[in-house]
Design an enzyme around this catalytic site. Structure first.
Site: not given
Ligand code: AMP
Length: 536
Positions: A181, A326, A436, A441
């Site tokens: 990530t 994670e 995002k 990212w």
């Molecule tokens: P990733 O590890 O790339 O899947 O990203 C995870 C991060 O995405 C989380 O820590 C949040 O900051 C953001 N995220 C994931 N789902 C949501 C959601 N439903 N609403 C807002 N932010 C989200």
């Protein structure tokens, strides 16, 4: 009670024995490929024999660089049930990041989709641990490539026996899969998923109050199989015998809509950008979505307007969910409680737009800057901390960055949240300095450091601004050195960045400002900067 290791092998065996006739549909390069869990099992066995033949040992890292397709699904089980570790490479990483993660994981072989070969060709001389490349293509002939040694997936499978004794004596904590990530700055961070974690996470996906995935579903995972195991859905589907519809390389909104219609999809999963595009396509042409019971939307906040539009225009509920790389990833699902259904429509939409309730099996707490737990009053805010059987315990071979993130046995998510009286969590801010865009990212810190390498730039801060299609896009605020004033344009900054970052990282806008607001300790105050930009 007997000791029984929770292994992915159990998931695979169940689909073979109970659902041999159930279908897996894959959009390949040459058309739609269809087979069933019975034939799937045989190909997974062939794959395991190929791994053995290639000298892959338990624990070896086997990488994939692939879209959502049936071969990738075979690798999900062939590699993990064999006892090796499946490393799904994110094809959106920059070349240097790709090189870093392959070397950091010490990948031994890479299974690569035909059209993704160029991503590896440029770095092939810098991958000392990789012993072979296996190309996945529909064609009999391999495409010309500089990779070496290179084999055809289909030819290897065709020559291998279709039975294999998958080990039953693996420890359930054996690493099964891994993803990297993006970090706020520096190299990507690796996360390991154990057999036990994936098994229990799959079980959770089947719970009525999470996604209620079952045999009756026809599931379309649009979320990439290289991003947190496509939210764990391929594992859960296989266990429950759900039909799987894999959308292949670069599916456009019309292709997604057609697959939903033709394959009678009941549940699909993707980031908000996907659902916004699907809504636009649906508005152009009324596809038949009558089979659908819900669209899972996560990865970024699902806007209330989007949830409302799907409900009112298409009659399909958006199931808003939250998770992280994670966390395997499912943590929160926004399913209203039974008595909330009597609420006025607008209040109910507000609840659905929250990230939702903690799923069974996990624990959470919300901790403010002084270390106190925030009250569940919908107002007090704090960082979301998580623990549970499918939450990672560390970053792979990275004690320094693991220490703060997993201090005290909790994952510190860097997501700032409030919790209302019903227990619904809302994400109100993000402490990590990342943007995002379309589900992937962008590191604002890396971007601003790159801009600050320009001799005319005194300071640069990059923040996320809301975007209709991509949810967030980077905007750079730049302070120019006195002696350069009037001599530097937005285009100069963009062209300076062009050969240094991926195209999709380029800021949508470069705004020249006199100063960047700072916090009391002299850091960029991004919150204040965002507010200024919103008001401008
Ligand atoms: P990733 O590890 O790339 O899947 O990203 C995870 C991060 O995405 C989380 O820590 C949040 O900051 C953001 N995220 C994931 N789902 C949501 C959601 N439903 N609403 C807002 N932010 C989200």
């Amino acid at each position: 009670m007997m000791e029984y290791p929770l292994l992915l092998r159990g998931i695979l065996e169940r689909s073979r024995k109970l659902f041999p006739k159930k279908e897996i549909v894959s959009r390949d390069y040459t058309g739609i490929w269809r087979y069933n869990y019975g034939d799937f099992y045989k190909r997974v066995c062939r794959l395991a024999n190929v791994l053995q033949e290639m000298g892959i040992h338990k624990g070896d890292r086997v990488a994939t660089l692939a879209w959502n397709n049936h071969r990738h699904l075979e690798l999900y089980f062939g590699v993990t049930c064999y006892g090796a570790l499946l490393h799904t490479l994110n094809l959106r990483l920059f070349t240097e990041q790709l090189e870093y993660v392959i070397n950091h994981a010490e990948d031994k072989v890479i299974f690569v989709d035909q059209d993704l070969l160029p991503l590896l060709e440029g770095i092939k001389d810098k991958l000392p641990t990789v012993q072979a490349y296996i190309v996945m293509t529909d064609s009999d002939e391999l495409p010309a490539t500089g990779l070496n040694p290179v084999y055809s997936y289909e030819k290897l499978l065709a020559a291998a026996p279709d039975a294999f004794d998958f080990p039953e004596d693996l420890d359930e904590y054996t690493p099964a899969a891994m993803c990297y990530t993006t970090a706020t700055t520096g190299d990507p961070k690796g996360v390991i998923y154990t057999h036990r974690g994936l098994y229990l996470h799959s079980m959770c996906i089947g719970l009525a109050d999470s996604l209620a995935l079952s045999e009756t579903d026809s599931l379309l995972p649009i979320v990439p199989m290289f991003h947190v195991n496509a939210w764990g859905l391929p594992y859960a589907c296989t266990w429950f015998g759900s039909k799987q519809v894999l959308p292949g390389a670069r599916p456009d909104p019309a292709t997604i809509c057609k697959l939903i219609e033709e394959e009678k999809v009941t549940l699909a999963a993707g980031v908000p950008t996907i659902w916004m595009a699907v809504l636009a396509a649906y508005r152009q042409q009324k596809f038949d979505f009558s089979s659908v019971r819900g669209f899972v939307c996560g990865g970024s906040a699902a806007p209330k307007a989007l949830i409302k539009a799907f409900d009112e225009e298409i009659g399909v509920p958006i199931l808003h969910a939250y998770g992280m790389t994670e966390t395997t990833p499912v943590v929160l699902v926004s399913k209203p409680k039974s008595y909330m259904l009597d609420w006025p429509a607008d209040q109910l939409y507000d609840a659905k737009a929250k990230q939702g309730l903690l799923v069974p099996g996990l624990e959470m707490k919300v901790v403010d800057e002084e270390g106190r737990e925030a009250a569940w009053d919908g107002k007090q805010i704090g960082e979301l901390w998580l623990r549970g059987p499918w939450i990672a315990k560390e970053y792979y071979k990275d004690p320094e960055r693991s220490k703060p993130a997993f201090a005290g046995g909790w994952l510190h998510t860097s997501d700032i949240v409030s919790v209302d009286k019903e227990g619904f969590v809302s994400i109100v801010d993000r402490a990590k300095d990342l943007i995002k865009s379309g589900g992937e990212w962008i590191s604002s810190v890396d971007l601003e450091n790159t801009i600050m390498a320009h001799p005319a730039v005194q300071e640069a801060a990059v923040v996320a601004m809301p975007h209709e299609k991509w949810v967030e896009r980077p905007v750079a605020c730049v302070v120019i050195r006195e002696d350069w004033k009037g001599r530097l344009s937005e285009a100069d900054i963009i062209s300076f960045l062009e050969d240094k970052v991926a195209k999709w990282w380029l800021p949508d806008k470069v705004i020249f400002v006199d100063e960047i607001p700072k916090t009391s300790v002299g850091k960029f105050n991004k919150k204040a900067l965002r507010q200024r930009l919103e008001q401008a």
